[in-house]
Every structure is written in C-alpha cells, then in structure tokens.
Scaffold this motif. Structure first.
Motif, mmCIF file in Angstrom:
data_model
loop_
_atom_site.group_PDB
_atom_site.id
_atom_site.type_symbol
_atom_site.label_atom_id
_atom_site.label_comp_id
_atom_site.label_asym_id
_atom_site.label_seq_id
_atom_site.Cartn_x
_atom_site.Cartn_y
_atom_site.Cartn_z
ATOM 1 N N GLY A 35 36.480 60.299 21.978
ATOM 2 C CA GLY A 35 37.328 59.124 21.924
ATOM 3 C C GLY A 35 37.250 58.237 23.145
ATOM 4 O O GLY A 35 37.828 57.144 23.154
ATOM 5 N N GLY A 37 34.597 56.762 24.158
ATOM 6 C CA GLY A 37 33.724 55.644 23.818
ATOM 7 C C GLY A 37 32.418 55.598 24.577
ATOM 8 O O GLY A 37 31.872 54.524 24.816
ATOM 9 N N SER A 40 29.643 53.805 22.697
ATOM 10 C CA SER A 40 29.809 52.353 22.705
ATOM 11 C C SER A 40 29.359 51.756 24.028
ATOM 12 O O SER A 40 28.695 50.708 24.059
ATOM 13 N N VAL A 147 44.736 55.867 24.008
ATOM 14 C CA VAL A 147 43.599 55.079 23.525
ATOM 15 C C VAL A 147 42.623 55.981 22.781
ATOM 16 O O VAL A 147 42.130 55.637 21.694
ATOM 17 N N ARG A 148 42.362 57.154 23.334
ATOM 18 C CA ARG A 148 41.463 58.102 22.680
ATOM 19 C C ARG A 148 42.028 58.525 21.332
ATOM 20 O O ARG A 148 41.289 58.636 20.346
ATOM 21 N N GLU A 150 43.995 56.877 19.318
ATOM 22 C CA GLU A 150 43.844 55.779 18.359
ATOM 23 C C GLU A 150 42.412 55.681 17.852
ATOM 24 O O GLU A 150 42.171 55.498 16.655
ATOM 25 N N ARG A 151 41.455 55.826 18.756
ATOM 26 C CA ARG A 151 40.046 55.734 18.359
ATOM 27 C C ARG A 151 39.657 56.893 17.450
ATOM 28 O O ARG A 151 38.943 56.703 16.462
ATOM 29 N N ARG A 154 40.980 56.312 13.999
ATOM 30 C CA ARG A 154 40.211 55.296 13.265
ATOM 31 C C ARG A 154 38.916 55.864 12.695
ATOM 32 O O ARG A 154 38.437 55.397 11.663
ATOM 33 N N ARG A 155 38.359 56.882 13.365
ATOM 34 C CA ARG A 155 37.130 57.489 12.848
ATOM 35 C C ARG A 155 37.370 58.164 11.508
ATOM 36 O O ARG A 155 36.460 58.261 10.685
#
Length: 206
Positions: A35, A37, A40, A147-148, A150-151, A154-155
């Motif tokens: 998470g 990123g 990215s 934040v992690r 939430e990410r 979403r996955r």
C-alpha cells in the motif's frame, strides 16, 4: 521466507566485473510495505527516463499471471520458474507470500557496463541482493497507515480483516549497514516520484 539465492552458479561474495575501461554501475533496490505505492513511484520514474540507456528498470519473473495487476512482470508457473532457476536465468531469487521472484541474470551485465539498475526488491531478500550487486542503495517507499489502508481497500484483493493484518505487520529486514534513503509517498504521486527521479539523477552524477 526461504530459498534466497544470489548470483546463479557463483560462490557467495563473487561479483560482476566491469567492462574494460568502464565503471561498475549501481543497483537501486526499492522496498516498502503493502500500500505504500512503490510500483507507482517506480513507474513514474520509468516513464520519466523512458529511452535513457543510463537506467535499467529490471522486469522481475514472478510465479503469478502477467495480467495480475501491479508491477509489469514476466509471469510463469512454478515449474517454469524452477527450470529457469536451475538454468541460471536469475542473478537473485527469493520466495515471499507464497510466490517466487527472480531478477534476470542479464541485469548484472547491464550494471557492469555502468548502468543504474532499479530493482523491485524485498527487505528479507537484501542479503542475497547485496551478494549479487556490489554497489547497492536501498530506497524505502513509505506512506501513512491510513493512506495505505485506503489504497489496499481500492485494490479489492483482500477483506477488511486481511488489510488490518497487513497494516499491523511491521516489516523487518536484516541487520545490515546499508546505504538507505526513505521517500514518503503519502501525498501526490508526483511528489514522491519527483524525489525518486532526483535521487536517480544524483546516482548517475556521483
């Protein structure tokens, strides 16, 4: 995690040899919790340096489908991975989360000609990575827990309990004296991506 190996067919501590008249390049190993990123951030840098032969973004071989999402990788089944490993196709390989990961052996040749290789790694695999790559810097991509979470949500790959378990899991690596940098990716991707691009530029200039 088990089954870490360094450069295939070589004794521990052996290293690649620079091309005649050249200087050994550097390996940037990117690690970070789920998470954060890191894929990215690496993708941002890969797009920025597209066509720049000074940089090599290693494409790992992984025992999961190529279209599974996340990083761009070469997907193979377990039998194919084992055969490739026996044939010396990897300079480093390891196992984690029920999957096998391998860094193609040709990455060492690219480093020997002076390139900067960016490798998606694992903290637990750092001893094998250090053995394979003599000049190595570790970049840890981090992000705040919320934040992690939430990410990861979403996955859509895991339940809420599974995500909570990931967040509670504290990543631990070997007790090694390494050149390390931390980049926070809690905000906009451009912020962390630009910081990573700047670090890669500095690596070439140093």
């Amino acid at each position: 995690m088990t089954g870490m190996t360094g450069r295939a067919g070589m004794a521990a501590g052996d290293t690649a040899t620079p091309a005649a008249g050249g200087q050994m390049g550097t390996t940037i190993v990117v690690v970070g919790p789920s998470g954060a990123g890191k894929d990215s951030v690496m993708g941002y840098a890969a797009r920025h340096f597209s066509g720049d032969e000074r940089f090599v973004f290693a494409r790992r071989v992984i025992t999961r489908p190529s279209d599974a999402g996340g990083e761009a990788h070469i997907g193979v089944d377990a039998a194919t991975f084992a055969r490739m490993k026996d044939e010396g196709s990897f300079c480093v390989s390891w196992e984690a989360h029920g999957l096998s990961y391998g860094v193609p052996a040709e990455v060492q040749a690219q480093i020997a000609r002076g390139a900067v290789a960016i490798v998606n790694g694992s903290r637990q695999a750092l001893p094998a990575l250090v053995a394979a790559f003599p000049r190595l810097k570790v970049v840890t991509i981090t992000a705040h827990a919320e934040v992690r979470a939430e990410r990861l949500a979403r996955r859509g790959r895991e339940s809420g309990d599974a995500i909570a378990g990931r967040l509670d899991r504290q990543p631990r690596g070997p007790d090694m004296d390494l050149d390390q940098v931390i980049i926070d990716n809690s905000g906009a991707l451009e912020t962390a991506g630009t910081a990573f691009v700047r670090l890669l530029d500095q690596t070439v200039e140093s």
